[in-house]
Design an enzyme around this catalytic site. Structure first.
Site, PDB file in Angstrom:
ATOM      1  N   ARG A 207       6.613   7.860  13.203  1.00 18.68           N
ATOM      2  CA  ARG A 207       6.456   8.268  11.797  1.00 18.68           C
ATOM      3  C   ARG A 207       5.958   9.703  11.702  1.00 18.68           C
ATOM      4  O   ARG A 207       5.088  10.126  12.474  1.00 18.68           O
ATOM      5  CB  ARG A 207       5.474   7.330  11.075  1.00 18.68           C
ATOM      6  CG  ARG A 207       5.310   7.666   9.590  1.00 18.68           C
ATOM      7  CD  ARG A 207       4.520   6.604   8.852  1.00 18.68           C
ATOM      8  NE  ARG A 207       3.144   6.493   9.322  1.00 18.68           N
ATOM      9  CZ  ARG A 207       2.299   5.562   8.898  1.00 18.68           C
ATOM     10  NH1 ARG A 207       2.696   4.650   8.014  1.00 18.68           N
ATOM     11  NH2 ARG A 207       1.059   5.511   9.361  1.00 18.68           N
TER      12      ARG A 207
ATOM     13  N   HIS B  39       4.660   0.220   0.033  1.00 18.93           N
ATOM     14  CA  HIS B  39       5.498  -0.483   0.997  1.00 18.93           C
ATOM     15  C   HIS B  39       4.705  -1.565   1.713  1.00 18.93           C
ATOM     16  O   HIS B  39       3.463  -1.599   1.679  1.00 18.93           O
ATOM     17  CB  HIS B  39       6.128   0.498   2.000  1.00 18.93           C
ATOM     18  CG  HIS B  39       5.147   1.344   2.754  1.00 18.93           C
ATOM     19  ND1 HIS B  39       4.556   2.460   2.215  1.00 18.93           N
ATOM     20  CD2 HIS B  39       4.663   1.240   4.013  1.00 18.93           C
ATOM     21  CE1 HIS B  39       3.746   3.010   3.089  1.00 18.93           C
ATOM     22  NE2 HIS B  39       3.784   2.279   4.205  1.00 18.93           N
TER      23      HIS B  39
ATOM     24  N   ASP C  46       0.536   5.171   1.860  1.00 17.11           N
ATOM     25  CA  ASP C  46      -0.174   5.697   3.022  1.00 17.11           C
ATOM     26  C   ASP C  46      -1.272   6.681   2.631  1.00 17.11           C
ATOM     27  O   ASP C  46      -1.058   7.590   1.814  1.00 17.11           O
ATOM     28  CB  ASP C  46       0.805   6.400   3.969  1.00 17.11           C
ATOM     29  CG  ASP C  46       1.750   5.430   4.666  1.00 17.11           C
ATOM     30  OD1 ASP C  46       1.362   4.257   4.854  1.00 17.11           O
ATOM     31  OD2 ASP C  46       2.866   5.850   5.021  1.00 17.11           O
TER      32      ASP C  46
ATOM     33  N   HIS D 299       0.834  -1.194   0.000  1.00 18.89           N
ATOM     34  CA  HIS D 299       0.000   0.000   0.000  1.00 18.89           C
ATOM     35  C   HIS D 299       0.873   1.249   0.000  1.00 18.89           C
ATOM     36  O   HIS D 299       2.068   1.199   0.293  1.00 18.89           O
ATOM     37  CB  HIS D 299      -0.907   0.025   1.241  1.00 18.89           C
ATOM     38  CG  HIS D 299      -0.153   0.201   2.525  1.00 18.89           C
ATOM     39  ND1 HIS D 299       0.613  -0.802   3.094  1.00 18.89           N
ATOM     40  CD2 HIS D 299      -0.037   1.280   3.370  1.00 18.89           C
ATOM     41  CE1 HIS D 299       1.158  -0.376   4.204  1.00 18.89           C
ATOM     42  NE2 HIS D 299       0.796   0.896   4.392  1.00 18.89           N
TER      43      HIS D 299
END
Length: 273
Positions: free
Chosen positions: A267, A252, A98, A96
């Site tokens: 993140r 990723h 993000d 996917h």
């Protein structure tokens, strides 16, 4: 500063720079940005970053926004998202990009390893510009005309919200704020101009203006391009490792093979700007 390419098409490891030192980062700013655009994901080892250090470094590549995904924010830094898991389902062990269900998905992300297992927990990235380039020109032209619907309500993410808030209030609030949206099947990168496949297995639910069978087949084929090893890079995390990636040009996959060990990551989402 030294740059070592990890594969021919994607991924470079950069050494000889302290990301917590603004002077060093500023001195190499143009080269770091250029390397990210060319290589699509860049890696650093042996860093020691406070949440504010990480946010400052992420701003080298664009604007940063407060956390807006389905994961919690750091209690002292609203721009830092907490990714904590033990090798169980979080929805990230699927290829996917993000937040493609947002009208303007993040242009990139900066991920910092706070604590990682002794083995396992690697992350893989795939170049979707290389995926597009691999397609026949007639198929490329056909795909450029199509649009697809993206929705955040993947089962693993909905289950994650239910664990965080059994009352369902958090789920209802996100559902009301983020309705399904359309995105082009083929997107031109806003910086490089290169066309890329913008369909993923986690968030793309169907393709407009085609039959259900054709939509399912196209999504399966296009999202499956991320699985081709020739345009992938795999990164083994160590404590203090950092990855910065282009969220538009890549997909990723976070490998969940480390249960019951804990994996704690910070993140920061990066917006174009």
């Amino acid at each position: 500063m030294h740059i070592e390419h990890m594969t021919p098409h994607i991924g470079s490891e950069i050494s000889g720079i302290d990301l917590a030192d603004p002077a060093q980062v500023d001195a190499h700013a143009d080269q770091l940005r250029a390397t990210l655009h060319e290589r699509q994901v860049i890696f650093f080892r042996d860093q020691s970053l406070s949440p504010s250090d990480q946010v400052r470094f992420a701003r080298l590549f664009g604007k940063v926004d407060p956390v807006s995904s389905t994961f919690p924010a750091h209690p002292e830094e609203p721009f830092v998202e907490l990714l904590v898991s033990q090798g169980t389902r979080t929805g990230t062990d699927i290829w996917h990009a993000d937040l493609t269900w947002q009208a303007v998905p993040p242009a990139g992300a900066c991920l910092y390893a706070v604590d990682v297992p002794d083995a396992g927990g690697d992350t893989m990235w795939a170049s979707m510009t290389q995926a597009y380039a691999s397609l026949d020109s007639d198929l490329q032209n056909y795909l450029r005309k199509l649009r697809a619907v993206h929705n955040w309500e993947a089962p693993a993410l909905s289950d994650n919200l239910a664990r965080r808030d059994p009352s369902g209030a958090l789920y209802r609030a996100i559902r009301e704020k983020h309705v399904p949206i359309e995105q082009p099947v083929v997107l031109e990168h806003p910086v490089t101009g290169k066309p890329l496949v913008f369909v993923n297995a986690l968030y793309t639910t169907h393709i407009r203006a085609v039959t259900n069978d054709e939509s399912s087949a196209l999504i399966s084929m296009l999202s499956g391009l991320a699985k081709v090893p020739e345009w992938q890079v795999r990164f083994r995390w160590r404590k203090g490792s950092v990855a910065v990636w282009d969220n538009i040009a890549t997909q990723h996959y976070a490998i969940n093979d480390y249960h019951p060990s804990a994996r704690r990551m910070h993140r920061v989402a990066i917006r174009q700007g």
